[in-house]
Design an enzyme around this catalytic site. Structure first.
Site, PDB file in Angstrom:
ATOM      1  N   THR A  15       3.232   3.581   4.019  1.00  0.00           N
ATOM      2  CA  THR A  15       2.101   2.981   4.710  1.00  0.00           C
ATOM      3  C   THR A  15       1.322   2.083   3.975  1.00  0.00           C
ATOM      4  O   THR A  15       1.168   2.485   2.595  1.00  0.00           O
ATOM      5  CB  THR A  15       1.061   3.984   5.225  1.00  0.00           C
ATOM      6  OG1 THR A  15       1.931   4.772   6.315  1.00  0.00           O
ATOM      7  CG2 THR A  15       0.012   3.317   5.945  1.00  0.00           C
ATOM      8  N   PHE A  51      -2.383   0.368   3.275  1.00  0.00           N
ATOM      9  CA  PHE A  51      -3.573   0.520   3.518  1.00  0.00           C
ATOM     10  C   PHE A  51      -4.349  -0.709   3.114  1.00  0.00           C
ATOM     11  O   PHE A  51      -4.057  -1.271   2.094  1.00  0.00           O
ATOM     12  CB  PHE A  51      -4.194   1.744   2.686  1.00  0.00           C
ATOM     13  CG  PHE A  51      -3.638   3.078   3.444  1.00  0.00           C
ATOM     14  CD1 PHE A  51      -4.418   3.865   4.202  1.00  0.00           C
ATOM     15  CD2 PHE A  51      -2.425   3.798   3.014  1.00  0.00           C
ATOM     16  CE1 PHE A  51      -3.958   4.910   4.889  1.00  0.00           C
ATOM     17  CE2 PHE A  51      -1.994   4.843   3.392  1.00  0.00           C
ATOM     18  CZ  PHE A  51      -2.799   5.427   4.468  1.00  0.00           C
TER      19      PHE A  51
END
Length: 278
Positions: free
Chosen positions: A177, A179
């Site tokens: 992921t 961020f």
């Protein structure tokens, strides 16, 4: 980015992936504050309760985290940094819980989606979207019920004293992921080599061709383009762009000059140093 004397906010609670991203970017000693929802982080930024927020914006298997894009526009905030975290999802429950005990599984909607292949093996389980992966693990601890399990991180399991019932249940082996570090104000860093921008999409033939041509003809690397609906106008859209380069370089300046001359509704959302993934 120096923020040790300032507070950084993140959605969820201790043990969440957002907290892991915060620690990865700012360090273990960073003062931090948890918030229940993504929007709460943006509200805190606007009230100047925190200096920065850390939020997920895209995942390697499920794509864009739409709510983060929408909140960036809604609150007029800026991206000032990025970091990538390897996401390892585990099925977590009370000690001695068996798979026959489980009736409900809690996690953030992204966690459920990223583990969909594994979860499809248990059609009798009720999948319940919750605020955050770590908050889901905390709920299982507080409820103290073997009927409930959660999808979350190894750190969350340790923090709340629970057991990992099954490791690495995510669909994609290299589940990652991205961020973003968000601020109320636009920051300029002379070392910036990545940029995020937003512009309204015009409903006319050739618009997207012209836009992409501005980047292609000047050899500027457009690394991402994301479309989101405009809530105030039905079936109209805005585009989010990520591109690389030096803001002072001739090719980037020429690209932005073309965009300005064509009077696109363009807004720079941030300039920052891109993180090189290992």
């Amino acid at each position: 980015m120096e923020a040790k004397s300032k507070t950084v906010g993140f959605p969820g609670t201790i043990g969440s992936f957002s907290e892991e991203a915060l620690i990865r970017y700012f360090g273990e000693q960073q003062a931090k504050k948890e918030y229940q929802d993504f929007e709460d982080v943006f509200i805190a930024l606007n009230k100047e309760e925190i200096a920065y927020g850390v939020l997920p914006i895209e995942n390697s298997s499920t794509g864009a985290v739409a709510v983060t894009y929408d909140l960036l526009k809604q609150y007029g905030c800026y991206i000032v940094g990025e970091t990538y975290c390897s996401i390892r999802h585990h099925l977590i429950g009370l000690p001695d819980t068996s798979f026959f005990d489980i009736k409900e599984v809690y996690s953030h909607i992204q966690g459920l989606e990223q583990c969909s292949n594994y979860l499809s093996r248990f059609p009798d389980w009720s999948l319940i979207p919750f605020h955050n992966t770590a908050v889901s693990v905390k709920l299982v601890k507080e409820e103290n019920c073997k009927r409930k399990a959660a999808i979350g991180s190894e750190r969350a399991a340790k923090v709340y004293g629970l057991t990992i019932l099954e490791k690495n249940i995510h669909n994609q082996k290299n589940n990652t992921t991205r961020f973003v570090i968000v601020s109320k104000t636009l920051e300029q860093n002379p070392k910036s080599n990545k940029f995020s921008a937003m512009l309204s999409m015009e409903n006319r033939a050739g618009f997207l061709y012209e836009l992409l041509g501005a980047f292609a003809s000047n050899h500027v690397n457009l690394v991402k383009i994301e479309s989101r609906p405009l809530k105030e106008h039905a079936f109209q859209y805005c585009l989010y762009l990520d591109f690389e380069g030096d803001l002072q370089s001739e090719n980037v300046r020429q690209t932005l000059s073309v965009i300005e001359k064509r009077r696109y509704d363009f807004k720079l959302l941030g300039s920052y140093v891109k993180e090189v993934q290992v």
